[in-house]
Design a protein around this motif. Structure first.
Motif, mmCIF file in Angstrom:
data_model
loop_
_atom_site.group_PDB
_atom_site.id
_atom_site.type_symbol
_atom_site.label_atom_id
_atom_site.label_comp_id
_atom_site.label_asym_id
_atom_site.label_seq_id
_atom_site.Cartn_x
_atom_site.Cartn_y
_atom_site.Cartn_z
ATOM 1 N N GLU A 110 5.845 -18.224 -10.883
ATOM 2 C CA GLU A 110 5.547 -16.992 -11.611
ATOM 3 C C GLU A 110 6.520 -16.726 -12.760
ATOM 4 O O GLU A 110 6.272 -15.873 -13.598
ATOM 5 C CB GLU A 110 5.513 -15.795 -10.648
ATOM 6 N N ARG A 111 7.617 -17.467 -12.806
ATOM 7 C CA ARG A 111 8.582 -17.232 -13.891
ATOM 8 C C ARG A 111 8.590 -18.361 -14.928
ATOM 9 O O ARG A 111 9.471 -18.393 -15.790
ATOM 10 C CB ARG A 111 9.989 -17.058 -13.308
ATOM 11 N N GLN A 112 7.635 -19.253 -14.839
ATOM 12 C CA GLN A 112 7.640 -20.380 -15.777
ATOM 13 C C GLN A 112 7.016 -20.037 -17.126
ATOM 14 O O GLN A 112 6.934 -20.885 -18.017
ATOM 15 C CB GLN A 112 6.949 -21.592 -15.153
ATOM 16 N N THR A 113 6.550 -18.814 -17.252
ATOM 17 C CA THR A 113 6.026 -18.381 -18.553
ATOM 18 C C THR A 113 6.973 -17.385 -19.224
ATOM 19 O O THR A 113 6.613 -16.738 -20.202
ATOM 20 C CB THR A 113 4.638 -17.740 -18.394
ATOM 21 N N TYR A 114 8.170 -17.241 -18.676
ATOM 22 C CA TYR A 114 9.154 -16.352 -19.287
ATOM 23 C C TYR A 114 9.949 -17.121 -20.351
ATOM 24 O O TYR A 114 10.219 -18.297 -20.196
ATOM 25 C CB TYR A 114 10.160 -15.845 -18.250
ATOM 26 N N THR A 160 4.611 -23.303 -26.750
ATOM 27 C CA THR A 160 3.426 -23.846 -26.084
ATOM 28 C C THR A 160 3.562 -23.604 -24.594
ATOM 29 O O THR A 160 4.655 -23.629 -24.039
ATOM 30 C CB THR A 160 3.268 -25.357 -26.314
ATOM 31 N N SER A 161 2.430 -23.376 -23.946
ATOM 32 C CA SER A 161 2.431 -23.187 -22.487
ATOM 33 C C SER A 161 1.171 -23.810 -21.906
ATOM 34 O O SER A 161 0.088 -23.706 -22.490
ATOM 35 C CB SER A 161 2.469 -21.699 -22.144
ATOM 36 N N VAL A 162 1.315 -24.456 -20.767
ATOM 37 C CA VAL A 162 0.143 -25.013 -20.078
ATOM 38 C C VAL A 162 -0.116 -24.255 -18.780
ATOM 39 O O VAL A 162 -0.813 -24.746 -17.896
ATOM 40 C CB VAL A 162 0.316 -26.522 -19.782
ATOM 41 N N ALA A 163 0.441 -23.073 -18.674
ATOM 42 C CA ALA A 163 0.296 -22.293 -17.444
ATOM 43 C C ALA A 163 -1.175 -22.126 -17.074
ATOM 44 O O ALA A 163 -1.990 -21.748 -17.906
ATOM 45 C CB ALA A 163 0.950 -20.928 -17.619
ATOM 46 N N GLY A 164 -1.468 -22.397 -15.835
ATOM 47 C CA GLY A 164 -2.822 -22.162 -15.350
ATOM 48 C C GLY A 164 -3.822 -23.238 -15.667
ATOM 49 O O GLY A 164 -4.989 -23.146 -15.269
ATOM 50 N N SER A 165 -3.405 -24.266 -16.362
ATOM 51 C CA SER A 165 -4.351 -25.342 -16.647
ATOM 52 C C SER A 165 -4.626 -26.156 -15.390
ATOM 53 O O SER A 165 -3.755 -26.328 -14.543
ATOM 54 C CB SER A 165 -3.803 -26.263 -17.738
ATOM 55 N N THR A 166 -5.817 -26.648 -15.299
ATOM 56 C CA THR A 166 -6.212 -27.461 -14.147
ATOM 57 C C THR A 166 -6.759 -28.785 -14.657
ATOM 58 O O THR A 166 -6.934 -28.985 -15.865
ATOM 59 C CB THR A 166 -7.304 -26.755 -13.326
ATOM 60 N N GLY A 172 -4.223 -23.787 -21.439
ATOM 61 C CA GLY A 172 -2.959 -23.512 -22.114
ATOM 62 C C GLY A 172 -3.141 -22.739 -23.402
ATOM 63 O O GLY A 172 -4.255 -22.522 -23.880
ATOM 64 N N SER A 173 -1.997 -22.319 -23.954
ATOM 65 C CA SER A 173 -2.024 -21.541 -25.200
ATOM 66 C C SER A 173 -0.848 -21.930 -26.088
ATOM 67 O O SER A 173 0.139 -22.489 -25.626
ATOM 68 C CB SER A 173 -1.933 -20.038 -24.909
ATOM 69 N N VAL A 174 -1.003 -21.598 -27.355
ATOM 70 C CA VAL A 174 0.099 -21.698 -28.306
ATOM 71 C C VAL A 174 0.339 -20.296 -28.842
ATOM 72 O O VAL A 174 -0.624 -19.575 -29.173
ATOM 73 C CB VAL A 174 -0.244 -22.666 -29.463
ATOM 74 N N ASP A 192 -3.716 -27.236 -24.352
ATOM 75 C CA ASP A 192 -2.529 -27.647 -23.609
ATOM 76 C C ASP A 192 -1.664 -28.503 -24.525
ATOM 77 O O ASP A 192 -2.108 -29.559 -24.989
ATOM 78 C CB ASP A 192 -2.919 -28.488 -22.391
ATOM 79 N N ALA A 193 -0.446 -28.059 -24.753
ATOM 80 C CA ALA A 193 0.431 -28.812 -25.654
ATOM 81 C C ALA A 193 1.841 -28.868 -25.103
ATOM 82 O O ALA A 193 2.269 -28.001 -24.334
ATOM 83 C CB ALA A 193 0.432 -28.184 -27.041
ATOM 84 N N LEU A 194 2.540 -29.905 -25.503
ATOM 85 C CA LEU A 194 3.954 -30.031 -25.163
ATOM 86 C C LEU A 194 4.784 -29.639 -26.385
ATOM 87 O O LEU A 194 5.101 -28.494 -26.584
ATOM 88 C CB LEU A 194 4.281 -31.469 -24.704
ATOM 89 N N GLY A 195 5.095 -30.629 -27.221
ATOM 90 C CA GLY A 195 5.947 -30.355 -28.362
ATOM 91 C C GLY A 195 5.239 -29.552 -29.437
ATOM 92 O O GLY A 195 4.005 -29.576 -29.548
ATOM 93 N N ILE A 196 6.059 -28.839 -30.230
ATOM 94 C CA ILE A 196 5.507 -28.099 -31.368
ATOM 95 C C ILE A 196 6.518 -28.131 -32.507
ATOM 96 O O ILE A 196 7.726 -28.063 -32.284
ATOM 97 C CB ILE A 196 5.156 -26.637 -30.970
#
Lengths: 292, 582
Positions: A110-114, A160-166, A172-174, A192-196
């Motif tokens: 739950e804290r990985q999107t902070y 970038t965040s991949v939270a909740g992706s399956t 994910g979102s940017v 879903d993205a890693l680097g930006i």
């Protein structure tokens, strides 16, 4: 070459393999040492989120003759678990995101999107912003934030965040985030993205992102204010014939796009060093071309 | 240096689509088992490889060569620089090396400003080291008969020569898996790659680190990829794919086929097994390993659930140094160590006597047994007398020794009104509240060797026998922490997939399950008791005494891996109510 030796020095995704130098890239070359460091008489330093025996973030002084000094770690820097990508602002603030390392023991989903900020003036770590997600990270995808970039001109943090992706859905979102107050001002969903990395080009500014699901770099146009001009990311280049690698970090250096790669399977397996080449591309009239 | 080298990491602009799309649109990948089909050409090639290991230098050449080629090759093979990797640096044993190309020099093989070469004067020799995965390239000045330049490319694979292309295609042609997939034995000439002149697609074997290629059999609207491991002479797996007219060619590799298959078979579904009177289901969790459920023996309940929640690894060379690993699905999971293959069923025997069978699942780091790589096993053992054992194993290798492995096992036995007892040396004493126990030198065992008893009803239930080295599996005893925890309807204490529940390096009972007991132990009566079992296994890498360990040796040009598992886990012996189901 050795899996865990590497994991000890760098997080599984190698988001932090290049410890912060002062200049990051063309749009991000304004980073200045944090004030709390200069107040301690530290003229030069770098920070790392990938130290073997240290959770969180660490600052290393660098002497005039280039020698790395004893690590400095304030108590608050260890309180939010393993950390990964970070950017440094022109005022010395450090914005940093969490990334679980091998397990989720110190990184509850739950804290990985902070996102967190280390204040330049006193070095205290505080919450910077929370990235919204339809679903929080879980045992089926323990990741949230995976990439950060800072644009000096726009004074915006991009994440970038991949939270909740399956496996079945790319959730994910940017994000574009105001650096001064953490307010999210723009979002592209379903990516879903890693680097930006942010690039200001003759045709406008772009956010380049490394797809988490394929070996390709995508880009999204930015408005003059730094908002996303489109909800759709366009493919720019593919870089691995076997589609195994992902762009974990994208930098723009002297007109070149430098892609640091990793394998990424939405699990916590540490990746191996030799499978993480760094690639350099130059922009041509017909697009980005491998420099070699 | 050499433009002809088609290195694995030459990042051509291949058209690739998402794996997710591939999974959605194409039939499942099928990994091969470990079998291989031998045929005369394969055996002949392997005999030549073996003979080359005795040569000096140990290099195989099967290329047809011109006189100039031969001259260049001779110069290259006399060069200590070029042959520097043909033997193991320490043991001096032969690596497996083969010449992949000898050709005239081309502009671009060397920087022009430094090059004394032209196509008339120089040749290029390319050699591949199968053992160490090194491509060595030499530039030879034929007129001067000397070495102009040499480079060694580690972890890169040169383009394979024609005779290996032909051999790969024949391996595919002879494969039982290919025959099964196609419904016929294809002709070797039928393997083609659409739109190209070559019969092979490029692929890679990420886990084996071997040279692999992909002969592709094209049907009307789809193609069968066959990933062939040229070092082992066998098919690694197959994968049907749609044919995409605009060049959006999918690429399948060893790992992709394996991961897809495991995900489809075990992570998205469960398997049912009926064998020797036993019936159960199993599936692969995100981070708790294989969960085996609803085991019955001849219709009687034996085991509701068992899984391996964590592996804690602690090294004593530095306090607090170690890892908490989860095992589980290879994609979209919280696992740090994942399976490369589907589980296997193995027979359990004592001498020639058949005792039962084992469901065996490996979880293995890609580079095991290199240091700091891990290899874990789950072994669910079912005996024909109705007893069963929930066992796990570590095969090292870890980051050194001494290291202590502590697997965290969760077991739920049938029944809802359990009574739990421990043996005090004279009699069974009830355990009335949640508690933990450490198996050590003071532990008392019943005359039969049991430490605990769990009653599921009047005069029926299970005895629990911890390992003390009595199971004839080279195990040295569990030294386990056992936790008896009341099952809670209000709290999820392991019913669903659990995150990592304990840190790596506690040396006492604080391994994670204690958090379901502390701070105030609840009554164990009138409820289902959940068993948590945490063996403590100390590794050894000392030659002759290896335990929880893995090692390698160079044998006949191949790296041979040796396994020294430490097997742990309790055995469950049912009693009362026809325990054998008879």
């Amino acid at each position: 070459m050795m899996l865990r030796y590497l994991a000890l020095f760098c997080l599984p995704l190698q988001l932090c393999v290049a410890k912060l130098a002062v200049a990051q890239d063309d749009a991000q070359n304004c980073a200045r040492p944090p004030q709390f460091a200069t107040q301690r008489g530290i003229k030069r330093s770098f920070v790392s989120t990938s130290e073997r025996f240290r959770t969180g973030i660490v600052l290393f002084p660098v002497s005039d003759d280039g020698k790395t000094g004893e690590a400095i770690q304030l108590p608050s820097w260890t309180t939010v678990g393993r950390l990964g990508p970070f950017v440094t602002r022109e005022n010395g603030d450090i914005i940093v995101g969490p990334v679980p390392n091998v397990n989720t023991l110190q990184n509850p989903p739950e804290r990985q999107t902070y996102l967190y900020r280390i204040r330049s003036n006193d070095g205290q770590l505080e919450e910077f912003t929370r990235l919204p997600a339809d679903k929080i990270p879980s045992q089926n995808n323990p990741y949230g934030v995976l990439g950060l970039a800072y644009d000096c001109k726009l004074k915006l943090v991009y994440a970038t965040s991949v939270a909740g992706s399956t496996a079945d859905k790319e959730n994910g979102s940017v994000f574009a985030i105001r650096a001064d107050d953490g307010k999210i001002i723009s979002e592209v969903k379903g990516v879903d993205a890693l680097g930006i990395g942010i690039s200001h080009e003759s045709t406008g500014a772009f956010a380049y992102i490394g797809s988490a699901r394929s070996a390709q770099v995508l880009r999204i146009g930015l408005t003059p204010e730094g908002l996303f001009a489109s909800q759709k990311a366009e493919a720019v280049l593919r870089f691995d014939p076997f589609d195994s690698l992902r762009a974990r970090k994208i930098r723009f250096v002297a007109g070149r796009m430098v892609i640091s790669t990793t394998e990424f399977y939405y699990n916590l397996v540490a990746q191996t060093e030799f499978e993480q080449p760094t690639l350099t591309y130059i922009q041509t009239a017909s697009g980005w071309a491998n420099e070699h | 240096m050499s433009r002809k080298l088609a290195f694995i990491f030459t990042f051509a602009l291949f058209a690739i689509v998402y794996l997710a799309q591939a999974q959605a649109q194409s039939p499942a990948a099928v990994p091969e088992d470990d079998s291989r089909v031998e045929f005369p050409e394969l055996l002949d090639y392997e005999a030549k490889v073996q003979a080359s290991l005795k040569a000096e230098p140990p290099v195989l050449n099967l290329l047809p060569l011109t006189q100039a080629d031969q001259q260049a090759l001779a110069v290259a093979l006399k060069s200590p620089q070029f042959t520097s990797h043909t033997r193991d640096a320490q043991s001096k044993r032969s690596n497996r090396n083969e010449i992949f190309a000898v050709r005239p020099f081309k502009a671009g093989d060397l920087p022009a400003e430094n090059s004394p070469c032209s196509s008339d004067t120089c040749h290029v020799v390319e050699m591949y080291n199968f053992t160490q995965h090194i491509t060595s390239v030499a530039i030879i000045d034929n007129k001067a008969a000397n070495l102009v330049a040499v480079r060694h490319f580690e972890t890169f694979q040169a383009e394979i020569p024609e005779h290996l292309r032909v051999l790969a295609t024949k391996i595919a042609h002879n494969s039982a898996l290919v025959k099964k997939q196609l419904g016929k034995v294809p002709g070797a000439q039928e393997f083609v790659m659409a739109g190209t002149k070559t019969a092979l697609n490029r692929t890679r074997c990420e886990r084996a680190k071997h040279i692999c290629v992909a002969p592709t059999f094209v049907l009307t609207d789809r193609a069968l990829w066959t990933v062939v491991d040229l070092e082992e002479g066998r098919v690694v797996g197959t994968r049907f794919t749609d044919i995409r007219p605009e060049g959006a060619q999918l690429v399948f590799t060893e790992q992709k086929i394996q991961d897809e298959s495991i995900t489809a078979e075990l992570c998205r579904g469960s398997k049912a097994v009926e064998r020797d009177g036993w019936a159960f289901t199993y599936h692969l969790t995100s981070s708790d390993g294989i969960e085996l459920q609803n085991a019955k023996f001849k219709g009687q309940d034996r085991l509701l659930s068992s899984k391996n929640v964590d592996w804690h690894v602690s090294y004593s060379d530095k306090d607090g140094f170690g890892y908490s690993d989860a095992i589980g699905c290879p994609l979209f999971s919280a696992a740090a160590v994942v399976p490369a293959k589907l589980p296997k069923f193995k027979e359990l025997k004592s001498a020639d006597q058949y005792l039962g069978f084992e469901l065996h699942q490996d979880f293995i780091s890609k580079q095991w047994p290199l240091p700091c790589n891990y290899y874990y096993e789950q072994r669910f053992q079912f005996f024909k007398d109705g007893t069963f054992r929930v066992a796990v194993a570590s095969v090292g290798r870890g980051c050194g020794e001494p290291g202590i492995y502590r697997p965290v096992i969760r077991v739920v036995l049938p029944g809802t009104q359990h009574k739990v007892y421990s043996w005090d040396g004279k009699a069974w004493q009830p355990i009335l509240k949640e508690a933990w126990f450490e198996q050590n030198a003071d532990t008392k065992y019943s005359p039969e060797g049991y430490q605990f008893k769990l009653e599921t009803g009047p005069a029926r239930g299970f005895y629990i026998e911890p390992a003390r080295g009595q199971f004839n599996d080279k195990g040295r005893g569990d030294n386990a922490f056992t936790y008896w925890v009341r099952e809670s309807a209000n709290r999820d204490e392991g019913l669903n997939d659990l995150p990592t529940i304990g840190p790596c390096c506690n040396n006492d009972f604080h391994q994670g399950p204690e958090k379901f007991i502390e701070p105030k132990p609840e009554a164990l009566t009138g409820t289902r008791a959940v068993l948590w079992y945490v063996p403590q296994l100390t590794n050894s890498g000392k030659p002759g005494d290896e335990y929880c360990w893995g090692s390698t040796d160079l044998v006949d040009g191949q790296v041979v891996k040796y396994e020294f598992p430490c097997i742990a886990g309790p055995k469950f012996i049912p009693f009362g109510g026809n325990p054998s189901g008879e």
